[in-house]
Motif scaffolding. Structure first.
Motif, PDB file in Angstrom:
ATOM      1  N   THR A 318      -0.083   7.600   2.831  1.00 32.58           N
ATOM      2  CA  THR A 318      -0.998   6.496   3.128  1.00 32.58           C
ATOM      3  C   THR A 318      -0.299   5.479   4.022  1.00 32.58           C
ATOM      4  OG1 THR A 318      -2.128   6.767   1.010  1.00 32.58           O
ATOM      5  CG2 THR A 318      -2.408   4.649   2.123  1.00 32.58           C
ATOM      6  N   LEU A 320      -0.890   1.486   5.314  1.00 30.74           N
ATOM      7  CA  LEU A 320      -1.667   0.280   5.065  1.00 30.74           C
ATOM      8  C   LEU A 320      -1.117  -0.856   5.910  1.00 30.74           C
ATOM      9  CD1 LEU A 320      -2.045   0.294   1.169  1.00 30.74           C
ATOM     10  CD2 LEU A 320      -3.757   0.960   2.874  1.00 30.74           C
ATOM     11  N   GLU A 324      -2.886  -5.498   2.590  1.00 32.19           N
ATOM     12  CA  GLU A 324      -3.980  -4.709   2.027  1.00 32.19           C
ATOM     13  C   GLU A 324      -3.633  -4.258   0.619  1.00 32.19           C
ATOM     14  OE1 GLU A 324      -6.410  -2.725   5.675  1.00 32.19           O
ATOM     15  OE2 GLU A 324      -4.648  -1.612   4.995  1.00 32.19           O
ATOM     16  N   GLN A 325      -4.572  -3.571  -0.020  1.00 32.06           N
ATOM     17  CA  GLN A 325      -4.405  -3.102  -1.394  1.00 32.06           C
ATOM     18  C   GLN A 325      -4.187  -1.593  -1.407  1.00 32.06           C
ATOM     19  OE1 GLN A 325      -7.056  -4.283  -4.889  1.00 32.06           O
ATOM     20  NE2 GLN A 325      -7.762  -2.194  -4.505  1.00 32.06           N
ATOM     21  N   LEU A 326      -3.231  -1.136  -2.216  1.00 31.23           N
ATOM     22  CA  LEU A 326      -2.986   0.303  -2.417  1.00 31.23           C
ATOM     23  C   LEU A 326      -3.615   0.730  -3.735  1.00 31.23           C
ATOM     24  CD1 LEU A 326      -1.542   3.035  -1.812  1.00 31.23           C
ATOM     25  CD2 LEU A 326       0.378   2.140  -3.172  1.00 31.23           C
ATOM     26  N   HIS A 327      -4.382   1.837  -3.684  1.00 29.84           N
ATOM     27  CA  HIS A 327      -4.937   2.412  -4.917  1.00 29.84           C
ATOM     28  C   HIS A 327      -4.737   3.929  -4.857  1.00 29.84           C
ATOM     29  CE1 HIS A 327      -8.538   3.719  -7.518  1.00 29.84           C
ATOM     30  NE2 HIS A 327      -7.490   3.470  -8.294  1.00 29.84           N
ATOM     31  N   TRP A 328      -3.890   4.428  -5.754  1.00 24.07           N
ATOM     32  CA  TRP A 328      -3.664   5.865  -5.859  1.00 24.07           C
ATOM     33  C   TRP A 328      -4.059   6.325  -7.257  1.00 24.07           C
ATOM     34  CZ3 TRP A 328       1.731   5.659  -3.183  1.00 24.07           C
ATOM     35  CH2 TRP A 328       1.640   6.164  -1.870  1.00 24.07           C
ATOM     36  N   VAL A 367       0.009  -5.617  -0.347  1.00 22.75           N
ATOM     37  CA  VAL A 367       1.227  -4.849  -0.091  1.00 22.75           C
ATOM     38  C   VAL A 367       2.055  -5.528   0.986  1.00 22.75           C
ATOM     39  CG1 VAL A 367       0.214  -2.653  -0.783  1.00 22.75           C
ATOM     40  CG2 VAL A 367       0.056  -3.367   1.601  1.00 22.75           C
ATOM     41  N   ASP A 371       7.240  -2.720  -0.328  1.00 19.45           N
ATOM     42  CA  ASP A 371       6.542  -1.696  -1.114  1.00 19.45           C
ATOM     43  C   ASP A 371       6.596  -0.324  -0.452  1.00 19.45           C
ATOM     44  OD1 ASP A 371       5.767  -3.573  -3.042  1.00 19.45           O
ATOM     45  OD2 ASP A 371       4.054  -4.188  -1.800  1.00 19.45           O
ATOM     46  N   LEU A 392       4.228   5.927   1.370  1.00 24.08           N
ATOM     47  CA  LEU A 392       3.484   4.716   1.700  1.00 24.08           C
ATOM     48  C   LEU A 392       4.193   4.026   2.854  1.00 24.08           C
ATOM     49  CD1 LEU A 392       1.327   2.533   1.230  1.00 24.08           C
ATOM     50  CD2 LEU A 392       2.903   1.481  -0.443  1.00 24.08           C
ATOM     51  N   ILE A 394       3.952   0.695   5.449  1.00 23.54           N
ATOM     52  CA  ILE A 394       3.350  -0.622   5.613  1.00 23.54           C
ATOM     53  C   ILE A 394       3.469  -0.997   7.091  1.00 23.54           C
ATOM     54  CG2 ILE A 394       3.341  -3.031   4.891  1.00 23.54           C
ATOM     55  CD1 ILE A 394       2.690  -0.994   2.695  1.00 23.54           C
TER      56      ILE A 394
END
Length: 996
Positions: A318, A320, A324-328, A367, A371, A392, A394
């Motif tokens: 991912t 981002l 922003e927001q991370l959702h796994w 994030v 992160d 991830l 960023i």
């Protein structure tokens, strides 16, 4: 039409975090292996290339602490593995600048098999009829072992049956009821399943007590499975149950919560219940029952099936923007249900202010760069662990249009829509604003900004021309992109002619004109049925002609049917694309008619039907029916009814076919342009049988043996036999008589008939005719011809036979032919044999025609021969003449002329040699032959002389080869050695003397 000025998205960097290509697997290492290394494989990819570490039971391996450890690329190699130090769980750790990931567990075990204690085992003594258990007490081992028992001496093994059982769980031997035959020595043999090593226990003696026999008693279950049996889905489960008892108990099984699975099998006299490929629905309570006439005993246990964790949802790489927001979320199945743990760069991830973790879900708010890294979702139950990995990234960057051209140009035509894209690379997403020149754009219904920040202008006019500036801005900076807009007059197109009808072989030209803004260049493309024309692959039929800048022609030469269709002219400028189509119809010969069906067939006709094929824009005028049989040279046109077959018909009758012949038919259509391709042939059909209609040809005969009438004819071809059972009727009668004699010849291939009658005189004239028949009846006879009976073999022997010896190998034989009459010879056969031999062992030669002499050659010298001659013809041989005798001459001298001397005087050579003296069995010398020839030639010249000398004149220049032979009435003798003489045509004389 839409036009875009694209600021292309910058290509993603090829750099990436580590990703496993190969993870380590469980290893079982045999301690007695000749291979002294263990290698645990690990390979990962990533940019930059990852580095590797290893964990042993959760602790990082220090490769400098033990010289036995080495790292081969990513793989961990242990030299001289040690069970106490090295067994356990291993994990590979791969790291690069983007993060760290940890592999699945790999278990290193050591396979070995120790020795039994050497201590002697005491005897086991029981009464007859009593049950007994002999303990194996296996040595230390890893991993599993199998058990068997040796009775008295190797390799006599204990056979398992309803009375004796060897448990593969304990290794013990169970005998439910001891018999006298069981007395002896018992040895437990164990085998390692990995190394195949085997060891034997000390013997255990089994004896019988003498104080009586054990009475009957109820079963006692000594072997049973655990109260709870756990097994992995897919394996084979074996449940053991065995009892002691007298009488020997019977074992039965049942499942308390349902039927025993149909795939289950009972082994070892029902003492083992085996369930292959167990599934979740095989779990439940199982009971074994041991029963005899004295009672019964039961045992119950629970079978529980577990499954390893398996992913149903994994996490993915991912990217981002910062903030922003991370959702796994990851999900796995398994029994028991898996639990979840999260790792970041190989370290457990724990909840914090911005980080929320609930089972398989992780949520990170706002994030930031810290992160970024490699994340792993770990799902595990008590039987296994699985990992799902993802990276991830960023993103944090000021807007940039570097991937876009410095200046874009948009060209459209009046009234069309203008769309200018604005896609700067930036993180977080930038704020977008638009200007025209140096003034902010005023937005309305015609000028607007789309959701993706692109500028949209509809119904464009000349006033929309100019420079447009897109500006992107975020907290890290700003950037601008400029695009120029031009609005041109729209293009028009004319394609002529719009519709054409041509005939195959003709040529045509299509013209395409473009009317366009003079500031724009125009290009043309020709298409056929929507596909661009490949001018190189069309065999010269198409030619592209561009005589003017705003006009293009398409020349189509020697048009074929396949060239029919819609021809498109596509005109393109940088502002617009237009196209127009013209239709080309091609008239040509018809296509093949549809499938031909034989509707009805008789002995000479076939009714055919077919379906109409394409007429290729010219009406079908006629059909031609064709047939092919095994007897025809390819396809032949057949007569039809009606005749002709007109183009509006789809059936007709083929007539004048031959009966009992296999035919296949096809139809060819014609129109005013020509004849088309034939249809697909019909299936093969045979016409019906009929009486034969063709008589044999070339009836004749004659010759043969005495009293025979030989009649010949040319067999009727199978094509005209008209049916099965075909044969011939041979009819004949002597000239002047009335009744015909008829004989049947049943072979269809026959071409001869011989009639024999002792009363028929030679050369009697007969009237002869040959007819035909088959199973349907008799056919016609041939014309009547006259054939004479045989004249017979010669009746008289040749006369006045004379034999004259010519040489040692030749005899000339002459005779007078017999008087003319019946039985005249066609030639003569001469038999000759030596005086001391039988006639049958002699030789024969034949003459042809009227020859009445023959030269016998290849005979032996000084030998008496007997000779007869007889006439022969096709009927046979006549009588032999009276034998005459003749003796061949003695053989010529075998001695060659010796001491050959020669004197050359110019082109004359004087020769001399020693006289030849014949042996007693050789003929006297009559004279000598001097044979000479020029070298390189095959023809020779010969001089004869009665004395042993001669003069040879060699008129031509060159090299001559000369040899001498003696000759006698028996022929020529052996040649002397050859001499070579060089002569010249010049007038110079030389005198040379030679002796050979």
């Amino acid at each position: 039409m839409y036009q875009y000025a694209e600021a292309d998205r910058q290509e993603e960097t090829p750099e990436s975090g580590p990703e496993f290509l190969q993870e380590p697997d469980d290893i079982v290492f045999a301690l007695d292996s000749k291979e002294r290394q263990v290698s645990m494989q690990c390979e990962a990819r990533g940019t930059p290339s990852p580095t590797y570490r290893w964990l042993h039971n959760g602790t990082e391996v220090d490769f400098s602490s033990d010289i036995r450890y080495s790292l081969m690329e990513g793989s961990f190699v242990i030299t001289n593995p040690n069970e106490s130090k090295d067994s356990g769980k291993y994990q590979c750790v791969a790291t690069n600048i983007f993060g760290t990931i940890i592999s699945k567990d790999a278990l290193l075990q050591f396979a070995y098999l120790g020795n039994f204690s050497g201590k002697a085992r005491g005897a086991v003594s029981v009464r007859e009829g009593q049950g007994v258990v002999l303990m194996c007490s296996p040595p230390d081992h890893s991993p599993e072992i199998t058990y068997s028992w040796v009775f008295n001496e190797f390799p006599s093994f204990v056979a398992e049956d309803s009375r004796r059982f060897i448990s593969q769980e304990t290794g013990n031997l169970y005998i439910s009821k001891v018999q006298p035959s069981d007395v002896g020595s018992y040895i437990c043999l164990v085998k390692n399943t990995v190394t195949n090593a085997k060891v034997l226990s000390p013997p255990t003696p089994l004896t019988l007590k003498t104080d009586g026999i054990m009475g009957e008693y109820e079963p006692k279950i000594e072997v049973h499975f655990p109260l709870t049996v756990t097994a992995a889905k897919g394996v084979t489960v074996k449940l053991e149950c065995f009892a002691l008892g007298n009488p020997v108990p019977t074992i039965t099984w049942r499942r308390l919560n349902g039927n025993i699975p149909s795939k289950a099998r009972l082994r070892k006299s029902q003492a083992v219940l085996e369930i292959p490929n167990v599934q979740l629905d095989d779990s439940g309570a199982y009971e074994c029952r041991a029963e005899n006439s004295r009672g019964k005993n039961t045992f119950r246990g629970q079978l529980q099936i577990y499954t390893y964790p398996r992913w149903i949802q994994m996490i993915n790489d991912t990217q981002l923007d910062s903030g922003e927001q991370l959702h796994w979320e990851c999900k796995a199945t398994g029994r028991p249900r898996p639990t979840y743990h999260w790792l970041r760069n190989g370290v457990p991830l724990v909840p914090q202010d911005r980080i929320e973790i609930v089972n398989g879900e992780v949520l990170i708010q706002n994030v930031r760069q810290a992160d970024a890294g490699m994340y792993q979702c770990k799902a595990e139950n008590k039987y296994g662990v699985i990992y799902s990995n993802a990276e991830l990234k960023i993103l944090a960057a000021a807007p940039s249009f570097q991937s876009s051209p410095a200046r874009n140009t948009v060209v459209v035509t009046v009234g069309k829509e203008i769309v200018i894209e604005c896609k700067p690379q930036a993180s977080p997403k930038p704020r977008i604003s638009w200007k025209k020149g140096d003034k902010s754009l005023q937005f309305n219904k015609r000028v607007s900004v789309l959701e993706n920040n692109s500028l949209r202008i509809i119904n464009s006019t000349k006033s929309d021309e100019g420079s447009y500036v897109c500006r992107g801005e975020n907290q890290f900076g700003s950037a601008e992109m400029t695009a120029s807009v031009w609005v041109k007059e729209p293009t028009r197109i004319e394609l002529s002619p719009a519709r054409m009808e041509v005939t195959v072989g003709e040529s045509v030209v299509l013209n395409c004109k473009a009317f366009h803004d003079p500031s724009l260049d125009v290009s043309f493309m020709w298409l056929l049925n929507g596909q661009p024309i490949n001018f190189q692959k069309e065999g010269g039929h198409f030619e592209y002609i561009r005589a003017q800048a705003s006009s293009a022609d398409l020349m189509i030469r020697n048009i074929l049917l396949k060239h029919a269709g819609k021809y498109g002219c596509r005109v393109q400028t940088i502002a617009d694309i237009l196209s127009s189509e013209a239709e080309l119809l091609v008239r040509g010969p018809p296509g093949p008619p549809g499938i031909v069906i034989v509707e009805e067939i008789t002995d000479t006709t076939a009714t055919l039907s077919w379906s109409r094929g394409v007429d290729n824009h010219s009406p079908i005028s006629a059909y031609n029916l064709q047939a092919r049989s095994p007897f025809s040279l390819g396809w032949q046109t057949v007569k039809t009814e009606p005749d002709p077959v007109t183009g509006d018909m789809e059936s007709a009758m083929a007539i004048e076919l031959n009966p009992w012949v296999e035919y296949e038919f096809r139809v060819v259509a014609s129109n005013g342009i020509g004849t088309g391709d034939p249809s697909v042939p019909s299936r093969i059909m045979r016409t019906n049988e009929a009486v034969p209609s063709v008589a044999p040809a070339n009836v004749s005969g004659g010759s043969g043996r005495r009293h025979e009438l030989v009649i010949t004819w040319e067999p009727v071809s199978e094509e005209f036999q008209n049916g099965e059972g075909f044969g011939y009727i041979v009819a004949f009668r002597a000239n002047g008589t009335r009744g015909w004699k008829e004989k049947m010849v049943t072979s269809a291939d026959a071409s001869k008939f011989i009639y024999r009658d002792e009363t028929v005189p030679p050369l009697t004239p007969f009237e002869v005719k040959v007819g035909v028949y088959n199973n349907k009846g008799d056919g016609p006879f041939s014309n009547i011809v006259t054939v004479y009976s045989a004249e017979g073999e010669p009746r008289e022997a040749p006369s006045e036979v004379k034999a004259v010896s010519i040489s040692a190998s030749e005899i000339l034989l002459q005779w007078k032919a017999p008087n003319p009459g019946p039985g005249r010879p066609q030639g003569y056969e001469v038999n000759f044999w030596k005086d001391m031999e039988q006639e049958e062992s002699g030789d024969k030669i034949k003459t042809l025609g009227n020859e009445t002499s023959v030269l016998l050659t290849g005979l032996e010298g000084n030998t008496l021969y007997h000779i007869t001659v007889k006439g022969y013809n096709s009927a046979g041989q006549g009588p032999a003449s009276t034998a005459v005798r003749a003796q061949t001459k003695k053989s010529p001298p075998s001695q060659a002329p010796g001491n050959l001397m020669w004197i050359q005087d110019g082109d004359h050579v004087s020769l001399g040699w020693e006289p030849v003296k014949p042996l007693d069995n050789e003929s006297d010398v009559i004279g000598y032959k001097v044979i000479f020839r020029q070298e390189g030639r095959t023809s020779s010249k010969v001089i004869e002389t009665s004395i042993p000398s001669a003069v040879v004149s060699l008129a031509e220049g060159g090299i001559y080869i000369i040899e001498v032979r003696a000759f006698s009435e028996g022929g020529e003798g052996t040649a002397s050695s050859q001499i070579r003489v060089l002569t010249s045509s010049a007038s110079i004389h030389t005198l040379m003397y030679h002796i050979v």
